[in-house]
Scaffold this active site. Sequence first.
Site, PDB file in Angstrom:
ATOM      1  CD  GLU A  94       8.020  -2.978  -6.661  1.00 22.49           C
ATOM      2  OE1 GLU A  94       8.186  -3.942  -7.403  1.00 22.49           O
ATOM      3  OE2 GLU A  94       7.849  -3.052  -5.439  1.00 22.49           O
ATOM      4  N   PRO A  95       6.666   2.138  -9.281  1.00 21.05           N
ATOM      5  CG  PRO A  95       7.416   3.951 -10.500  1.00 21.05           C
ATOM      6  CD  PRO A  95       7.314   2.476 -10.542  1.00 21.05           C
ATOM      7  N   GLY A  96       3.618   3.573  -8.076  1.00 23.27           N
ATOM      8  CA  GLY A  96       2.184   3.672  -8.289  1.00 23.27           C
ATOM      9  C   GLY A  96       1.798   5.140  -8.274  1.00 23.27           C
ATOM     10  NE  ARG A 107      -3.979   8.248  -0.765  1.00 19.01           N
ATOM     11  CZ  ARG A 107      -3.270   9.301  -0.463  1.00 19.01           C
ATOM     12  NH1 ARG A 107      -3.770  10.508  -0.625  1.00 19.01           N
ATOM     13  NH2 ARG A 107      -2.056   9.180  -0.018  1.00 19.01           N
ATOM     14  CE1 TYR A 143      -2.909   4.489   4.574  1.00 22.11           C
ATOM     15  CE2 TYR A 143      -3.919   5.271   2.550  1.00 22.11           C
ATOM     16  CZ  TYR A 143      -3.396   4.244   3.302  1.00 22.11           C
ATOM     17  OH  TYR A 143      -3.353   2.984   2.792  1.00 22.11           O
ATOM     18  CB  CYS A 190     -24.771   7.553   8.522  1.00 22.06           C
ATOM     19  SG  CYS A 190     -26.020   8.387   7.542  1.00 22.06           S
ATOM     20  CD  GLU A 191     -18.377   5.432   9.984  1.00 28.49           C
ATOM     21  OE1 GLU A 191     -17.381   5.469  10.712  1.00 28.49           O
ATOM     22  OE2 GLU A 191     -18.904   4.387   9.579  1.00 28.49           O
ATOM     23  CE1 TYR A 224      -1.845   2.265  -3.617  1.00 24.25           C
ATOM     24  CE2 TYR A 224      -0.785   4.392  -3.867  1.00 24.25           C
ATOM     25  CZ  TYR A 224      -0.731   3.016  -3.918  1.00 24.25           C
ATOM     26  OH  TYR A 224       0.437   2.391  -4.256  1.00 24.25           O
TER      27      TYR A 224
HETATM   28  C1  LIG Z   1       2.123  -0.343  -3.137  1.00 20.79           C
HETATM   29  C2  LIG Z   1       3.385  -0.832  -3.652  1.00 20.79           C
HETATM   30  C3  LIG Z   1       4.133  -0.058  -4.560  1.00 20.79           C
HETATM   31  C4  LIG Z   1       3.712   1.317  -5.016  1.00 20.79           C
HETATM   32  O1  LIG Z   1       3.913   2.299  -4.044  1.00 20.79           O
HETATM   33  P1  LIG Z   1       3.685   3.845  -4.372  1.00 20.79           P
HETATM   34  O2  LIG Z   1       3.938   4.544  -3.114  1.00 20.79           O
HETATM   35  O3  LIG Z   1       2.271   3.996  -4.855  1.00 20.79           O
HETATM   36  O4  LIG Z   1       4.605   4.218  -5.460  1.00 20.79           O
HETATM   37  C5  LIG Z   1       5.287  -0.609  -5.033  1.00 20.79           C
HETATM   38  N1  LIG Z   1       5.715  -1.835  -4.655  1.00 20.79           N
HETATM   39  C6  LIG Z   1       5.018  -2.599  -3.792  1.00 20.79           C
HETATM   40  C7  LIG Z   1       5.535  -3.937  -3.421  1.00 20.79           C
HETATM   41  C8  LIG Z   1       3.838  -2.124  -3.260  1.00 20.79           C
HETATM   42  O5  LIG Z   1       3.167  -2.884  -2.390  1.00 20.79           O
END
Ligand SMILES: *Cc1c(COP(=O)(O)O)cnc(C)c1O
Length: 401
Positions: free
Chosen positions: A259-261, A298, A302, A328-329, A356
């Site tokens: 499940e990549p984002g 980000r 982070y 304004c910070e 993100y």
């Molecule tokens: C955020 C999230 C992801 C995606 O993470 P990436 O670092 O963006 O690939 C996958 N699984 C779960 C459960 C998440 O909360």
Amino acid sequence: MDRNLLLSLVEKYDSPLYVYDASKIEKQYKRITNAFSSVKSLKINYAVKALSNVSVLKLFKKLNSGIDTVSIQEVHLGLKAGFDPKDIIFTPNGVSLQEIENVAKLGVNINIDNLSILEQFGQKYPNIPVCIRINPHVMAGGHHKISVGHIDSKFGISIYQVPHIKRVVENTGMHINGIHMHTGSDILDIDTFLRATEILLDTVKEFETIDFVDFGSGFKVPYKENDIETNIEELGERLGKRFNDFCAEYGRELTLMFEPGKFLVSESGKFLAEVNVIKQTTSTVFAGIDSGFNHLIRPMMYESYHHISNISNPTGRERYYTVVGYICETDTFGSNRKISEVTEGDILCFDNAGAYCYSMASNYNSRYRPAEVLVYKGKDYLIRERETFDDILRNQVDIDL
Ligand SMILES: *Cc1c(COP(=O)(O)O)cnc(C)c1O
């Protein structure tokens, strides 16, 4: 996307602006599926929270991807984009039993990450299959705020509690169809990932009813030149082989899920902002842009690095700038960056703005959130309008005092 295209999009849609390159998303999707081509049943579920625009979700649907969701609202976005509930997995953390029930009623795959809800859900719905999220306690690399597999993490059910999970399953008669882990962003080291894999596969062996193993995500993409990135091809080769061997041992063809984002969308995105002011101080030169951490949080949250270039003057003499926002910070996008000479009115381009970035944007300082554009097969599509003052007032109740 070349700089002339990006500049023309700012002309057309104004700044600040998010632009996504659909071809880069497709390329990254194909990289994963190719890397794991040895696995018979592979399923990629794009993590919606990285970039949740419904048109982007439609692009993933076209690619045959599923989606990973963390709120019922993301589930509804996925349904709106045309996903079959069977192609949606719900992997929330800390949500109510009620929300999980409501999502399950939509026919979406449920992932539960704590024993209390698992027991309650199992008692009420013993016939609805459930996937469980395990915390293997393997430390993924990266920033402490994005590493979620460690011992103090709030995510997942501890690997040491598997006996308790089995007891709940036995007592309720519920059906566990999947085992899941997500160790957090930034997997730099394939050996570490494979160590966590062994723990996950050991857990699979504890149950006889498993259909899929979900390895979560954490694939790292480069944010700067020579940055380390997850070697997805090597991971595909090694994990693919291990997984196939495991299926033979388990006696059943299992589906391998990810499940990549970030991996899928980060590099597709550019964030474009105009320089409002150049301000010299005794120690530095600030380039102040028409944006802030309300649009891209980000770096402040982070300490992430986003490469910044001046696309209005790409061949100018390089000088050092601290790029800041109009909030304004303290609102720093990058300190002491080497950028070709910046003049007020120039357009700065931030790389890796797909994941993100927009999805974490806010109205802080009562600013409008930017517009979003998708470039698909050589055409640009406005996929989100810039906000207006009505959006700022929406839901505010203006009482008579
Ligand atoms: C955020 C999230 C992801 C995606 O993470 P990436 O670092 O963006 O690939 C996958 N699984 C779960 C459960 C998440 O909360």
